[in-house]
Design an enzyme around this catalytic site. Structure first.
Site, mmCIF file in Angstrom:
data_model
loop_
_atom_site.group_PDB
_atom_site.id
_atom_site.type_symbol
_atom_site.label_atom_id
_atom_site.label_comp_id
_atom_site.label_asym_id
_atom_site.label_seq_id
_atom_site.Cartn_x
_atom_site.Cartn_y
_atom_site.Cartn_z
ATOM 1 C CE LYS A 1 -4.464 -1.248 0.364
ATOM 2 N NZ LYS A 1 -5.566 -0.684 -0.426
ATOM 3 C CB SER B 1 -0.997 -7.987 -0.964
ATOM 4 O OG SER B 1 -1.825 -8.772 -0.116
#
Length: 417
Positions: free
Chosen positions: A63, A312
């Site tokens: 992110k 992720s």
């Protein structure tokens, strides 16, 4: 690239040029994470598996790529006033860390129940963290109102072209390292990661297949793309992709460029997370493990192909991680709870311990219950937790107990699906 492939790319709000510009912004600041081949997991899956270790970013999440790209575009006035965001944890950390680096005040709303590790890491980066709302959508509504009242710039977690472009830099790095990948497998929450990666990958290699993965409990993008209305409910291990409403921009990009979306069960995610830790020695959160879960749940679909999987994030609560690993040991027959109803007299426990010792089973925990039971007063309910090598060793151990006329009850691990 064919004309058919060019057309949808040309109409989209994010282009390869945007992703390449984001890569320039991120260069030297955001880590270019490893993209490594896993021989053991490839053997297990029957395919060639390459993993992008975004869980090894400084904030343990991809992110921060999108967050930095968006923050870098703020005007001087916006930087001075500050920014606000809503996040289940990972976007919060990305915004908080890079806002701190750029001396931009940051306020973050997180849903009530967000893992403590994500909240504490966000605060550690200097952001003001406010818990509010039962879901990410509710937290986002609160953050939007707060931002409007205080004239703060809202940094959307996924539905923003600059955020999308920043996340897309992962695909640039993957294809630069392994140009002949057949498939990219990407987790989907709001859709920012897969949208950016699909834009970059399809522009560079139009025939590459893009597969999205969602938790079966939260099939939001799956519903949008496939015209379904599957329910969204419950607590998922993959809370990082538990998004009820994907973005408008991301939905359009996913419709245009993503080849398919698959759903994974909670048990599949737990199994994948355990494999990544025990085999790759890497800690992932549920959302990160979902991509491996999808491959293992669909072996025929991916057999013999070269796959690029994005891990992720790695921000998982240690207590939750411990629980997942323990449950996996139970499923494998390596950790089991046996129950006995025995007569309360000397030697009974010793008889059980003797059989277990001769069977080569290790006793982890013993619990007697004399009071809270429906058994006769001279009886005891005994629970013994044991370690065995595997299911066959467990079965032989139970066989030896029964052969010794010890009445053992064992139901096996509960299915986590």
């Amino acid at each position: 690239m064919t004309q058919a492939a060019k057309a949808p790319l040309a109409r989209l709000p994010v282009t390869l040029r945007d992703v390449e510009a984001a890569a320039d912004t991120l260069a030297g600041v955001v880590k270019r994470t490893n993209f490594d081949y896993s021989r053991t997991l490839s053997d297990i899956a029957g395919a060639s598996l390459w993993f992008k270790f975004e869980n090894l970013q400084f904030t343990a999440t991809f992110k921060e790529r999108g967050a930095l790209n968006r923050l870098s575009a703020l005007s001087a006035d916006q930087r001075q006033r500050g920014v606000i965001a809503a996040s289940a944890g990972n976007h919060a950390q990305g915004v908080a860390y890079h806002a701190s680096r750029l001396s931009v005040p940051a306020t973050i709303y997180v849903p009530v129940g967000t893992p403590t590790v994500k909240i504490e890491n966000t605060r550690r980066h200097g952001a003001t963290v406010i818990e509010g709302g039962a879901t990410l959508e509710e937290a986002s509504a609160l953050a939007t109102k707060h931002g409007r009242d205080e004239r703060l710039t809202f940094i959307h977690p996924y539905d923003d072209p600059l955020i999308i472009a920043g996340q897309g830099t992962i695909a640039l790095e993957m294809l630069a390292s392994v140009p002949d990948l057949d498939v990219l497998i990407v987790p989907i929450g709001g859709g920012g990661l897969i949208s950016g990666m699909a834009v970059a990958a399809k522009a560079l290699k139009p025939d590459i297949e893009i597969i999205g993965v969602q938790a079966a409990l939260y099939p939001s993008m799956y519903n949008v793309v496939k015209g379904k209305s599957l329910p969204m409910r419950g607590d998922t291990l993959a809370e990082g992709i538990a998004v009820k409403s994907p973005g408008w921009i991301t939905s359009d990009i996913v419709r245009a460029l993503v080849d398919d979306i698959v759903l994974v069960t909670e048990r599949d995610v737990e199994h994948a997370l355990s494999l990544l830790l025990t085999i790759e020695k890497t800690v992932t959160e549920g959302a990160g493990a979902a991509v491996l879960a999808a491959v293992l749940a669909n072996p025929e679909r991916f057999k013999g192909r070269k796959l690029g999987l994005v891990l992720s994030g790695g921000n998982i609560d240690t207590r939750l991680l411990s629980g997942v690993l323990t449950r996996q040991l139970a499923r494998e027959g390596r950790l089991s709870q046996l129950r006995f109803d025995i007569v309360d007299r000397p030697g009974q426990l010793g008889a059980i311990v003797s059989v277990l010792g001769n069977a080569g089973a290790n006793i982890v925990e013993v619990s007697h219950q004399r009071i809270f039971t429906d058994l006769p007063a001279k009886a005891v309910h005994l629970e013994v937790v044991i370690e065995t090598r595997d299911r066959s060793h467990l079965a032989s151990t139970i066989g030896l107990l029964k052969a010794a006329n010890l009445h053992v009850n064992f139901d096996g691990p509960r299915d986590a699906r």
